[in-house]
Design a protein around this motif. Structure first.
Motif, PDB file in Angstrom:
ATOM      1  N   MET A   6     -14.067   2.471 -26.836  1.00  0.00           N
ATOM      2  CA  MET A   6     -14.259   3.034 -25.509  1.00  0.00           C
ATOM      3  C   MET A   6     -14.487   4.534 -25.640  1.00  0.00           C
ATOM      4  SD  MET A   6     -11.848   2.653 -22.107  1.00  0.00           S
ATOM      5  CE  MET A   6     -12.286   0.928 -21.873  1.00  0.00           C
ATOM      6  N   SER A  10      -8.493  -4.409 -24.534  1.00  0.00           N
ATOM      7  CA  SER A  10      -8.804  -2.983 -24.506  1.00  0.00           C
ATOM      8  C   SER A  10      -7.553  -2.112 -24.520  1.00  0.00           C
ATOM      9  CB  SER A  10      -9.637  -2.655 -23.262  1.00  0.00           C
ATOM     10  OG  SER A  10     -10.977  -3.014 -23.446  1.00  0.00           O
ATOM     11  N   GLU A  16      -6.941  -5.426 -20.449  1.00  0.00           N
ATOM     12  CA  GLU A  16      -6.099  -4.456 -21.143  1.00  0.00           C
ATOM     13  C   GLU A  16      -5.142  -5.199 -22.082  1.00  0.00           C
ATOM     14  OE1 GLU A  16      -6.919  -1.533 -20.797  1.00  0.00           O
ATOM     15  OE2 GLU A  16      -7.448  -1.021 -18.736  1.00  0.00           O
ATOM     16  N   THR A  19      -9.420   2.754 -28.139  1.00  0.00           N
ATOM     17  CA  THR A  19      -9.635   3.827 -27.167  1.00  0.00           C
ATOM     18  C   THR A  19      -8.921   5.101 -27.605  1.00  0.00           C
ATOM     19  OG1 THR A  19      -7.716   3.139 -25.893  1.00  0.00           O
ATOM     20  CG2 THR A  19      -9.804   2.192 -25.258  1.00  0.00           C
ATOM     21  N   ASP A  44     -12.920  -9.082 -20.509  1.00  0.00           N
ATOM     22  CA  ASP A  44     -12.157  -8.012 -21.152  1.00  0.00           C
ATOM     23  C   ASP A  44     -10.893  -7.759 -20.335  1.00  0.00           C
ATOM     24  OD1 ASP A  44     -11.287  -5.821 -22.576  1.00  0.00           O
ATOM     25  OD2 ASP A  44     -13.187  -4.749 -22.487  1.00  0.00           O
ATOM     26  N   VAL A  71     -10.759  -3.527 -28.706  1.00  0.00           N
ATOM     27  CA  VAL A  71     -11.445  -2.379 -28.112  1.00  0.00           C
ATOM     28  C   VAL A  71     -10.539  -1.160 -28.278  1.00  0.00           C
ATOM     29  CG1 VAL A  71     -12.530  -1.412 -26.068  1.00  0.00           C
ATOM     30  CG2 VAL A  71     -12.611  -3.880 -26.469  1.00  0.00           C
TER      31      VAL A  71
END
Length: 786
Positions: free
Chosen positions: A288, A190, A142, A243, A140, A241
């Motif tokens: 998340m 993410s 960012e 958030t 994973d 992902v």
């Protein structure tokens, strides 16, 4: 020859693995586990694999630690060794082989794509040759505005992308980010933020795209479709992902991790729409959990939000990750005293993966199970979700990446060109009195002044690679390239922070001797400095502000340059809206560049000199003062009542914003006409077409963003005075006319009634079309009958 071609196509590591598998089958081996048989359904493979796992191995797969934690070492060599041992399950004895790693590439692989792909292949080889069950790793990273590792393309961030109002651009950006990530061996991106940006004081809100729920929902579903596609096992797709659920973007006092003190109605009306669109419409597979407490319960322990709403109501079917140090929120909020207790609550609430190195999902969780405090069924529930993604990603069949393909894919020329396009489209022309812009290319002298004119990292934004290996074009460099015959003098003038005005004299001298002065001011991003003298960041995660004014003496610098009498242009480089009241009143030309990415300097200069006609429209309201917050445009009628001319709003300044949502100027002019709504009357389940004719009445080709807003005149609950419900961009040559048609349906007309149910309430709707939320010259009525 055929084998050599295949070898080059797959890469050495993958080809070797296939040879091993082929040899096993050729030797008549029949003891290959069912879960390694790609022809069997995933559910059967999951059942078989989980039945073979010990408790330690199960818990190991619930840990995806961030490589920046000190528990994995304090320097790059020690972290690299720790990652190898963690993958093998030999780093600590209390759990089995880990699930994978979070932000490994950015933290310790800072050379290039080749190094990254080779190390990820090495780690996968460890799991396949040194672990009992040969479960591949999940990686994973960012991906807020491009995959965050050295060499990857850095696109504009947050409000720059939102202000483009261009969904095709958003799709292209995140498809490119996904392709670069997957090429080196990353499977999840993410910090794809789904948090409506309604309090810009909080630094991490620069990662968000807009204040508007409708625009955000369209952006959200576009991002997920771009990153995941229709098959996440594809070699250029990754898991999105999203958030942070349910939100953390309007915290108490605008402070990081502050409590979310919003009603459930507000959460559902304004904050859930992007999540619903990204999950229900596009199938987002990663979420998340947020830091703050929502309704007095930290998100990591909230069964209501993390399970009942997210999974049962919205229908999420993927994996929920913890935030960095997220289980610790339950401790400092005094919900529990220990990580052991926090882990039990988090698992019950539905948090599947631990992304830091918190004990919550390590030895203490094993103790919880063995002591009967946590049912093994909860461990299996989280484990099944994690392993299912590994199967769906195709990692059991294709654990390795092609190193040569990675080298070709990362920072490809097409992605660099896309970064330039994105940088241009996100720039908003805020002011242009007397056609100060565009600048002439035959200027003899240009003074470039300000702390952000040459700062590269401030162009990039939060969640950019720790080590940027590609060339980043500064605004100063971009200006020099546009006017090669001009004498270009750069003077810093001042810092972003501090009260030192010693550079003002040089700035004034440079401005007086120039044909035009371009002053570049704004904010600082967090960045590493070899000399240790880097100024503290003023924006980004964990860097909140109490004021939205320009920091330090930057506005004094603008005033000093302006008062020389030299034509002055201000360029703002920032991640949040800034309340530049003096500048807005006096300086004739202002560009809002946001965080325009690695090609941002060229993008800004293209707009300054007219090689690109700006199309950006503000995706967030810019207030006059922080005291106006919340300043979003879709406020309730009660605020409108006090903003009437006879009431005047505040005693000390107007209640209207400095610049409204949807606003942005062009180097040409557009005229609107022939407004129609057909049919003018529909039933609650019906649709209506709203059409308008737009003409380019200027002398330059340009792109106009037509915006549609609505308001129901009488409703059972108070609803915003206007809500964006459609937009479309059209490119027009001088004198050209086009008709734009937007469709309104039940989803656009619905409201959340007194019983908290979404429905279309019959009545009269005011339909408004125009250039911004404050400039809506065309208005009509749509009646919805029972």
């Amino acid at each position: 020859m055929k084998r050599e071609v295949e070898f080059r196509r797959l890469g050495a590591a993958t080809f070797a693995w296939l040879l091993v598998c082929s040899a096993l089958f050729a030797q008549g081996r029949v003891d290959v586990p069912l879960y390694l048989d790609s022809k069997r359904p995933i559910e059967e493979r999951l059942d078989d694999l989980m039945s073979r796992m010990t408790l330690k191995e199960k818990i190991g797969q619930l840990n995806l630690p961030c490589v920046y934690v000190h528990e994995l070492g304090k320097d790059i060599p020690s972290k690299m060794e720790a990652c190898k041992r963690f993958a093998a399950g030999t780093y600590i004895s209390e759990i089995g082989p880990g699930c994978g790693f979070f932000t490994l590439a950015n933290e310790i692989l800072r050379k290039d794509a080749r190094q990254q792909a080779e190390f990820f292949n090495e780690l996968q080889k460890i799991t396949l040759t040194e672990t009992r069950l040969k479960i591949p790793l999940l990686e994973d990273e960012e991906g807020t505005h491009g995959a965050m590792f050295s060499g990857a393309t850095v696109f504009p961030e947050g409000l720059a992308l939102g202000s483009s109002f261009d969904l095709d651009l958003v799709k292209a950006v995140y498809a490119a980010a996904a392709a670069e990530a997957r090429a080196v061996g990353i499977h999840m991106l993410s910090t794809l933020v789904m948090e409506v940006d309604r309090d810009p004081r909080m630094g991490r809100n620069e990662e968000a795209y807009t204040e508007d729920p409708y625009l955000y929902a369209r952006i959200g579903e576009t991002i997920v479709r771009a990153t995941q596609g229709f098959d996440i096992s594809a070699p250029d797709k990754v898991i999105a992902v999203l958030t942070d659920f349910p939100t953390q973007s309007e915290p108490a006092s605008g402070l990081e991790r502050g409590a979310i003190e919003l009603s459930e109605r507000s959460l559902r009306e304004n904050f859930l729409p992007p999540w619903i669109a990204a999950i229900q419409k596009a199938g987002g597979l990663g979420v998340m959990a947020g830091y703050p407490e929502v309704e007095d319960v930290p998100a990591h322990a909230s069964e209501k939000w993390m399970n009942d709403v997210l999974r049962q109501e919205i229908g999420f079917q993927g994996v929920v990750e913890s935030e960095g140090g997220g289980f610790g929120t339950l401790i400092y909020e005094n919900i529990v005293r220990t990580q052991k207790e926090a882990g039990a609550l988090g698992l019950k609430a539905g948090v599947d993966l631990n992304i830091t190195y918190e004990p919550a999902y390590m030895g203490p969780l094993i103790e919880n199970v063995e002591e009967g405090r946590v049912p093994i069924a909860l461990v299996d529930r989280a484990l099944r979700r994690v392993l299912e993604l590994k199967f769906r990603l195709g990692l059991f069949e294709h654990p390795y990446v092609d190193v040569e393909h990675a080298v070709e894919a990362v920072h490809a020329q097409s992605h660099q060109d896309l970064a330039l396009r994105a940088g241009r489209e996100g720039i908003v022309l805020l002011k242009n009195e007397k056609n100060t812009l565009p600048l002439r290319k035959d200027l003899k002298s240009i003074a470039v002044i300000g702390p952000d004119a040459e700062n590269l990292m401030n162009l990039l934004g939060d969640y950019s690679p720790k080590k940027v290996t590609q060339h980043v074009i500064s605004i100063l460099e971009g200006i020099k390239a546009k006017a090669p015959q001009a004498k270009v003098v750069w003077v810093k003038g001042c810092e972003v922070l501090g009260n030192d005005k010693s550079g003002f004299a040089d700035a004034i001298r440079a401005a007086k001797s120039a044909d035009v002065a371009v002053v570049v001011v704004g904010e600082n991003e967090e960045q590493e400095a070899a000399d240790g003298k880097q100024e503290p960041p003023t924006d980004g995660e964990g860097h909140d502000v109490a004021s939205l004014d320009l920091t330090g003496v930057q506005e004094d610098l603008v005033q000093a340059v302006y008062e020389t009498g030299t034509p002055t242009v201000v360029v703002l480089v920032n991640g949040r809206p800034l309340s530049t009241r003096w500048t807005a009143e006096h300086v004739p030309a202002i560009l809002e560049a946001w965080r325009p990415g690695e090609r941002g300097g060229q993008a800004v200069s293209d707009v300054l000199f007219g090689d690109y006609n700006p199309i950006g429209r503000l995706a967030i309201t810019i207030p006059r003062h922080v005291g106006q917050l919340p300043a979003y445009y879709n406020y309730k009628p009660s605020k409108a009542y006090w903003m009437r001319e006879e009431k005047r709003g505040y005693v000390d300044m107007p209640a209207t914003p400095l610049y409204p949502f949807g606003y942005g100027l062009s180097y040409t002019n557009y005229e609107y006409s022939n407004f129609r709504i057909a049919p003018a009357e529909i039933h609650p389940g019906g649709t209506a077409q709203v059409s308008v004719q737009v003409k380019n009445a200027g002398t330059r080709t340009g792109t106009e963003t037509v915006q549609l807003y609505l308001h129901e005149r009488a409703a059972p609950v108070a609803i915003p005075v206007k809500q964006l419900r459609g937009f479309e961009q059209i490119n027009l040559k001088p004198g050209e006319e086009k008709t734009v048609t937007l469709t309104l349906g039940p989803e656009d007309l619905q409201l959340l009634d007194r019983d908290m149910h979404w429905r279309v309430v019959p009545g009269d709707f005011e339909i408004m079309v125009g250039r911004s939320s404050a400039d809506l010259p065309l208005r009509g009525s749509l009646r919805v009958t029972p």
